[in-house]
Write an enzyme that holds these catalytic residues in place. Structure first.
Site, PDB file in Angstrom:
ATOM      1  N   GLN A 173      -4.773  -4.833   6.710  1.00 34.05           N
ATOM      2  CA  GLN A 173      -5.847  -5.692   6.194  1.00 34.05           C
ATOM      3  C   GLN A 173      -5.991  -6.980   6.988  1.00 34.05           C
ATOM      4  O   GLN A 173      -7.086  -7.492   7.160  1.00 34.05           O
ATOM      5  CB  GLN A 173      -5.578  -6.075   4.726  1.00 34.05           C
ATOM      6  CG  GLN A 173      -5.833  -4.980   3.732  1.00 34.05           C
ATOM      7  CD  GLN A 173      -7.256  -4.487   3.770  1.00 34.05           C
ATOM      8  OE1 GLN A 173      -8.196  -5.238   4.045  1.00 34.05           O
ATOM      9  NE2 GLN A 173      -7.441  -3.220   3.511  1.00 34.05           N
TER      10      GLN A 173
ATOM     11  N   HIS B  99       0.873  -1.174   0.000  1.00 40.10           N
ATOM     12  CA  HIS B  99       0.000   0.000   0.000  1.00 40.10           C
ATOM     13  C   HIS B  99       0.914   1.228   0.000  1.00 40.10           C
ATOM     14  O   HIS B  99       2.027   1.171   0.534  1.00 40.10           O
ATOM     15  CB  HIS B  99      -0.825  -0.054   1.288  1.00 40.10           C
ATOM     16  CG  HIS B  99      -1.892   0.988   1.425  1.00 40.10           C
ATOM     17  ND1 HIS B  99      -1.637   2.259   1.842  1.00 40.10           N
ATOM     18  CD2 HIS B  99      -3.239   0.922   1.214  1.00 40.10           C
ATOM     19  CE1 HIS B  99      -2.771   2.934   1.893  1.00 40.10           C
ATOM     20  NE2 HIS B  99      -3.760   2.151   1.519  1.00 40.10           N
TER      21      HIS B  99
ATOM     22  N   ASP C 184       2.891  -4.773   7.746  1.00 39.71           N
ATOM     23  CA  ASP C 184       1.699  -3.933   7.654  1.00 39.71           C
ATOM     24  C   ASP C 184       0.474  -4.835   7.767  1.00 39.71           C
ATOM     25  O   ASP C 184       0.114  -5.532   6.819  1.00 39.71           O
ATOM     26  CB  ASP C 184       1.732  -3.190   6.309  1.00 39.71           C
ATOM     27  CG  ASP C 184       0.429  -2.461   6.008  1.00 39.71           C
ATOM     28  OD1 ASP C 184      -0.496  -2.499   6.857  1.00 39.71           O
ATOM     29  OD2 ASP C 184       0.332  -1.867   4.922  1.00 39.71           O
TER      30      ASP C 184
ATOM     31  N   LYS D  23     -10.386  -0.949  10.243  1.00 36.86           N
ATOM     32  CA  LYS D  23     -10.547  -2.116   9.374  1.00 36.86           C
ATOM     33  C   LYS D  23     -10.836  -3.364  10.206  1.00 36.86           C
ATOM     34  O   LYS D  23     -10.887  -4.467   9.705  1.00 36.86           O
ATOM     35  CB  LYS D  23      -9.284  -2.308   8.530  1.00 36.86           C
ATOM     36  CG  LYS D  23      -9.076  -1.169   7.528  1.00 36.86           C
ATOM     37  CD  LYS D  23      -7.859  -1.400   6.681  1.00 36.86           C
ATOM     38  CE  LYS D  23      -7.334  -0.154   6.020  1.00 36.86           C
ATOM     39  NZ  LYS D  23      -8.079   0.247   4.820  1.00 36.86           N
TER      40      LYS D  23
ATOM     41  N   CYS E 298      -4.787   2.599  -3.624  1.00 35.39           N
ATOM     42  CA  CYS E 298      -3.529   3.065  -3.024  1.00 35.39           C
ATOM     43  C   CYS E 298      -2.402   2.079  -3.271  1.00 35.39           C
ATOM     44  O   CYS E 298      -1.527   1.888  -2.407  1.00 35.39           O
ATOM     45  CB  CYS E 298      -3.671   3.330  -1.527  1.00 35.39           C
ATOM     46  SG  CYS E 298      -4.849   4.609  -1.159  1.00 35.39           S
TER      47      CYS E 298
HETATM   48  C1  LIG Z   1      -2.626  -2.869   3.328  1.00 34.72           C
HETATM   49  C2  LIG Z   1      -2.889  -1.508   3.896  1.00 34.72           C
HETATM   50  N1  LIG Z   1      -1.910  -0.850   4.520  1.00 34.72           N
HETATM   51  C3  LIG Z   1      -2.097   0.353   5.066  1.00 34.72           C
HETATM   52  C4  LIG Z   1      -3.304   0.998   4.989  1.00 34.72           C
HETATM   53  C5  LIG Z   1      -3.444   2.349   5.587  1.00 34.72           C
HETATM   54  O1  LIG Z   1      -4.342   2.355   6.622  1.00 34.72           O
HETATM   55  P1  LIG Z   1      -4.834   3.738   7.252  1.00 34.72           P
HETATM   56  O2  LIG Z   1      -5.279   4.582   6.111  1.00 34.72           O
HETATM   57  O3  LIG Z   1      -5.938   3.340   8.156  1.00 34.72           O
HETATM   58  O4  LIG Z   1      -3.674   4.320   7.980  1.00 34.72           O
HETATM   59  C6  LIG Z   1      -4.357   0.357   4.339  1.00 34.72           C
HETATM   60  C7  LIG Z   1      -5.674   1.036   4.217  1.00 34.72           C
HETATM   61  O5  LIG Z   1      -6.228   1.183   3.157  1.00 34.72           O
HETATM   62  C8  LIG Z   1      -4.143  -0.920   3.777  1.00 34.72           C
HETATM   63  O6  LIG Z   1      -5.131  -1.567   3.147  1.00 34.72           O
END
Ligand SMILES: Cc1ncc(COP(=O)(O)O)c(C=O)c1O
Lengths: 151, 406
Positions: B203, B123, B200, B226, B364
């Site tokens: 998800q 992401h 990370d 999430k 993203c």
């Molecule tokens: C795999 C992954 N990493 C990081 C994020 C970022 O999360 P946040 O926007 O809640 O900080 C997301 C959210 O879309 C994600 O799907």
């Protein structure tokens, strides 16, 4: 209730499938890039303005959703053969149509075929798709080196 | 516990509504999940009964607020099996947690000539902070490639890993593809060359059990929203031994012990990394959301979500003109696809009018889109409250979209 068919009218579906004035012009004296990062829509427009100030030829390339492709296709038809000096007014007119109150009935006399895009008013997240090409053409007209965006 | 779908759905008030005269089908869970009533109640209750600042007052409300906030930390520590609560740092979300590590740990440990290794399926939030760090210190960002199924190419990972690698950043479960990565192996191999690992889990954390000690992971990050919790709160879970050596990320109240104009003495963990008044109600809601997940249990959740993905995948495979993006052997909850002749963005609009909420776009993860040579995909992402009937509604809506463009 507003139906999907009001947005995806046959004209739009048709222009999406077979966009007019698609591809690179052989001779052009203006061009510009447009990009909508939210959807990934990319456009490039080419413009040939002759010595009398007439838009002799205009075309576009790129990829995008049906609304953005059809809008670009319809735009090229609407401006081709018209004086460059009228572009700014056309731009404003289109911008007004897609952001006007829902009650306002688009003036088809003035707008011509472009009126089919008035349905995007019902879909706020899609207005950007319809206006991207107009912003891109504006960049081309003003010879801006910046990639056109819709904000 | 037996999985009772009707009961689970009844826990989520937002699901019980109609859009355009049709029942809402919420399939955008990878963007954010809906919130169960117990989470909504926990947040309301905090504001209705306990609201006060934390760690600052001796009055009763402040003590209650502090107990709620720290109670949430304890729940989270237990959920991820952290060694202790000092390893749980509240952040605004996964993004801020990654930025914290890149800025604090990265700033102190990554030097010119070092390498940071990430993957092609990250992401943007696990790409950009490392890019910024590398640019700043003169390090090099390396990227592990993926294959046509959307899986990491592990041989390439091993080749890219070297003594120069200071950190490996990898997504546990890809939001764009659904791929679940072999993080245990990745951590082991990274540690063998002396690199730290940030996973990370934005998800993954709502869908698979995570044990940070068993994994021996250095940094694990996720976002509450999430995981059926509120937005604006997330965590960094990191080894205490590493956190101790890291400089603070932001300065301010709560993160200090003594301040004079000559010198500031920083607070202990975890407060050293929590400058300013935190998102108290968010933490409380987060804790409650985790208890909700625990009340159902990952055995039931994983089994149910596998069933649903298998059902959707089988439909996708026989759907004319549909190409799935991401067909990893190990995947969960995500059906990303493109449909011949219908741009994902148009699909998004058309499906919305059928009351089916999906995401259309680059998720993203622009490098993933580039890899698969698509400008965007349509993504249906599932959660424990989704049903087979909702999957049917999705495919019926896709048919409708094809008809419009026929
Ligand atoms: C795999 C992954 N990493 C990081 C994020 C970022 O999360 P946040 O926007 O809640 O900080 C997301 C959210 O879309 C994600 O799907």
């Amino acid at each position: 209730m507003f139906e999907l068919r009001d947005l995806y009218q046959q004209v739009i579906v048709d222009h999406n499938k077979s966009p007019r004035n698609f591809g690179k012009l052989e001779n052009y004296n203006h061009e510009a890039d447009g990009y909508n990062p939210l959807c990934g829509d990319r456009l490039h427009v080419y413009l040939n303005v002759n010595s009398d100030g007439l838009i002799e030829a205009v075309s576009f390339e790129g990829e995008g959703c049906a609304i953005s492709v059809a809008s670009a296709s319809l735009m090229t038809e609407a401006v081709k053969g018209t004086p460059l000096s009228e572009f700014s007014a056309k731009f404003d007119m289109f911008q007004h149509m897609v952001t006007a109150d829902l009650e306002e009935v688009p003036d088809e006399e003035v707008l011509g075929k472009l009126a089919v895009l008035s349905g995007v008013r019902e879909f706020p997240s899609r207005i950007k798709c319809a206006v991207l090409c107009w912003h891109t053409l504006k960049s081309a007209v003003t010879d801006s080196d910046e990639v056109a965006k819709t904000e | 516990m037996m999985f009772d779908i009707e009961k689970v759905r009844a826990d989520f008030p937002v699901l019980d509504q109609q859009l355009y005269g049709k029942p809402l089908v919420y399939l955008d869970n990878a963007a954010t999940t809906q919130k169960p009533q117990c989470v909504i109640d926990a947040i309301s209750h905090y504001y209705e009964a306990d609201n006060a600042n934390v760690h600052r007052g001796v009055h009763t409300l402040s003590e209650r607020a502090t107990a709620g906030y720290e109670g949430a930390r304890k729940i989270i520590a237990g959920f991820f099996n952290a060694r202790c609560e000092r390893e749980v740092i509240f952040t605004r979300g996964a993004t801020e947690a990654i930025n914290l590590v890149a800025s604090s740990w990265g700033g102190a440990n990554v030097r010119a000539g070092d390498e940071v290794l990430i993957t092609h399926m990250e992401h943007h939030s696990n790409i950009v902070p490392w890019q910024m760090l590398c640019e700043h210190v003169g390090a090099t960002l390396k990227v592990v490639p993926i294959n046509a199924q959307g899986e990491l190419i592990m041989e390439a990972f091993e080749e890219l890993l070297s003594e120069r690698t200071r950190l490996v950043g990898v997504v546990h479960m890809s939001n764009a593809l659904g791929t679940i990565n072999p993080i245990s192996t990745i951590i082991e191999k990274a540690h063998a060359v002396g690199a730290k690992v940030l996973v990370d889990g934005a998800q993954a954390a709502a869908h698979v059990a995570v044990d940070v000690q068993a994994l021996d992971v250095d940094f694990y990050v996720t976002s509450a929203h999430k995981m059926y919790g509120p937005t604006g709160i997330g965590v960094l879970i990191a080894k205490e031994s590493i956190l101790k050596t890291m400089p603070p990320y932001q300065g301010g109240g709560d993160m200090i012990r003594v301040v004079t104009f000559d010198k500031t003495e920083f607070n202990d963990l975890p407060y050293k990394f929590e400058a300013g008044t935190p998102h108290i109600s968010g933490a409380i809601g987060f804790g409650r959301a985790i208890e909700y997940i625990q009340s159902i249990g990952f055995d039931a959740i994983e089994k149910r979500e596998k069933e649903l993905l298998a059902y959707a995948t089988a439909k996708a495979e026989v759907f004319d003109g549909l190409r799935q993006i991401g067909t990893a052997r190990e995947k969960a909850c995500v059906l990303s696809f493109v449909l011949d002749g219908v741009h994902p963005h148009d699909l998004g609009t058309i499906l919305d009018r059928e009351a089916v909420a999906i995401r259309a776009g680059h998720h993203c993860a622009m490098p993933v889109m580039d890899f698969f040579k698509v400008p965007a995909t349509a993504r249906a992402s599932f959660s424990l409250y989704n049903t087979e009937a909702e999957v049917d509604a999705l495919f019926a809506a896709l048919k409708k979209a094809q008809e419009i463009f026929a």
